[in-house]
Design a protein around this motif. Structure first.
Motif, PDB file in Angstrom:
ATOM      1  N   TYR A  58       0.843  -1.076  -0.010  1.00  0.00           N
ATOM      2  CA  TYR A  58      -0.004  -0.108  -0.095  1.00  0.00           C
ATOM      3  C   TYR A  58       0.760   1.255   0.052  1.00  0.00           C
ATOM      4  CZ  TYR A  58      -3.412  -3.534   1.448  1.00  0.00           C
ATOM      5  OH  TYR A  58      -4.275  -4.640   1.726  1.00  0.00           O
ATOM      6  N   TYR A  59       0.361   2.480  -0.730  1.00  0.00           N
ATOM      7  CA  TYR A  59       1.091   3.672  -0.914  1.00  0.00           C
ATOM      8  C   TYR A  59       0.292   4.584  -0.565  1.00  0.00           C
ATOM      9  CZ  TYR A  59       4.640   0.571  -2.815  1.00  0.00           C
ATOM     10  OH  TYR A  59       5.544  -0.500  -3.122  1.00  0.00           O
ATOM     11  N   ALA A  60       1.041   5.639  -0.178  1.00  0.00           N
ATOM     12  CA  ALA A  60       0.396   7.016  -0.058  1.00  0.00           C
ATOM     13  C   ALA A  60       0.240   7.672  -1.524  1.00  0.00           C
ATOM     14  CB  ALA A  60       1.102   8.207   0.888  1.00  0.00           C
ATOM     15  N   ASN A  61      -0.671   8.427  -1.627  1.00  0.00           N
ATOM     16  CA  ASN A  61      -0.965   8.931  -3.117  1.00  0.00           C
ATOM     17  C   ASN A  61       0.349   9.703  -3.428  1.00  0.00           C
ATOM     18  OD1 ASN A  61      -3.510   7.819  -3.582  1.00  0.00           O
ATOM     19  ND2 ASN A  61      -4.481   9.477  -2.580  1.00  0.00           N
ATOM     20  N   SER A  62       0.746  10.504  -2.651  1.00  0.00           N
ATOM     21  CA  SER A  62       1.982  11.172  -2.704  1.00  0.00           C
ATOM     22  C   SER A  62       3.223  10.403  -3.344  1.00  0.00           C
ATOM     23  CB  SER A  62       2.261  12.293  -1.732  1.00  0.00           C
ATOM     24  OG  SER A  62       2.623  11.383  -0.505  1.00  0.00           O
ATOM     25  N   VAL A  63       3.465   9.323  -3.062  1.00  0.00           N
ATOM     26  CA  VAL A  63       4.518   8.781  -3.459  1.00  0.00           C
ATOM     27  C   VAL A  63       4.385   7.561  -4.089  1.00  0.00           C
ATOM     28  CG1 VAL A  63       5.495   8.996  -1.048  1.00  0.00           C
ATOM     29  CG2 VAL A  63       4.634   6.933  -1.409  1.00  0.00           C
ATOM     30  N   LYS A  64       3.003   6.960  -4.694  1.00  0.00           N
ATOM     31  CA  LYS A  64       2.651   5.974  -5.536  1.00  0.00           C
ATOM     32  C   LYS A  64       3.312   6.263  -7.007  1.00  0.00           C
ATOM     33  CE  LYS A  64      -1.339   4.871  -4.687  1.00  0.00           C
ATOM     34  NZ  LYS A  64      -2.736   4.430  -4.529  1.00  0.00           N
ATOM     35  N   GLY A  65       4.080   5.113  -7.467  1.00  0.00           N
ATOM     36  CA  GLY A  65       4.773   5.216  -8.711  1.00  0.00           C
ATOM     37  C   GLY A  65       6.116   5.734  -8.442  1.00  0.00           C
ATOM     38  N   ARG A  66       6.599   6.118  -7.416  1.00  0.00           N
ATOM     39  CA  ARG A  66       8.025   6.616  -7.079  1.00  0.00           C
ATOM     40  C   ARG A  66       8.742   5.804  -6.088  1.00  0.00           C
ATOM     41  NH1 ARG A  66       8.906  11.493  -4.981  1.00  0.00           N
ATOM     42  NH2 ARG A  66       7.101  11.627  -3.835  1.00  0.00           N
TER      43      ARG A  66
END
Length: 123
Positions: A58-66
């Motif tokens: 799971y990821y926070a939206n601010s870091v998703k994809g990075r």
């Protein structure tokens, strides 16, 4: 209780990468694991979480994809690969462990914490 020790923080320029590691003092497999961060003057926020087996992340939206969270239960190590860093990622990063968090994000569900490692991203 499991002792957690983070490492890998440092100073990088925007666009750079860092790999954070969190080493557990003993068997890590029974625990959900997560990375949190806290910037000066801000509340601690969840960055990424991972299930006991590593099958769910799971990821926070601010870091998703990075950012990418992963774990090696044989070596009792948690990782956070951080790519394309930007100044908003500047914070102290903490790893945390919890038995059965009903939701991966709230810090209250984790009862074991590391001491933190500083990440500074310059523009």
């Amino acid at each position: 209780q499991v002792q957690l020790v983070e490492s890998g923080g440092g100073s990088v320029q925007a666009g750079g990468s860092l790999l954070l590691t969190c080493t557990a003092s003993k068997y890590m497999q029974p625990y959900w694991m997560a990375w949190f961060r806290q910037a000066p003057g801000k509340e601690r926020e969840a960055v990424a979480g991972i299930s006991r087996s590593g099958g769910e992340t799971y990821y926070a939206n601010s870091v998703k994809g990075r950012f990418t969270i992963s774990r090696n239960n044989q070596q009792n190590i948690l990782y956070l690969q951080m790519n394309n860093l930007n100044p908003d990622d500047t914070a102290t990063y903490y790893c945390a462990a919890g038995r059965s968090p009903p939701n991966w994000a709230p810090a209250e569900y984790y009862n074991m914490w590391g001491q933190g490692t500083q990440v500074t991203v310059s523009s």
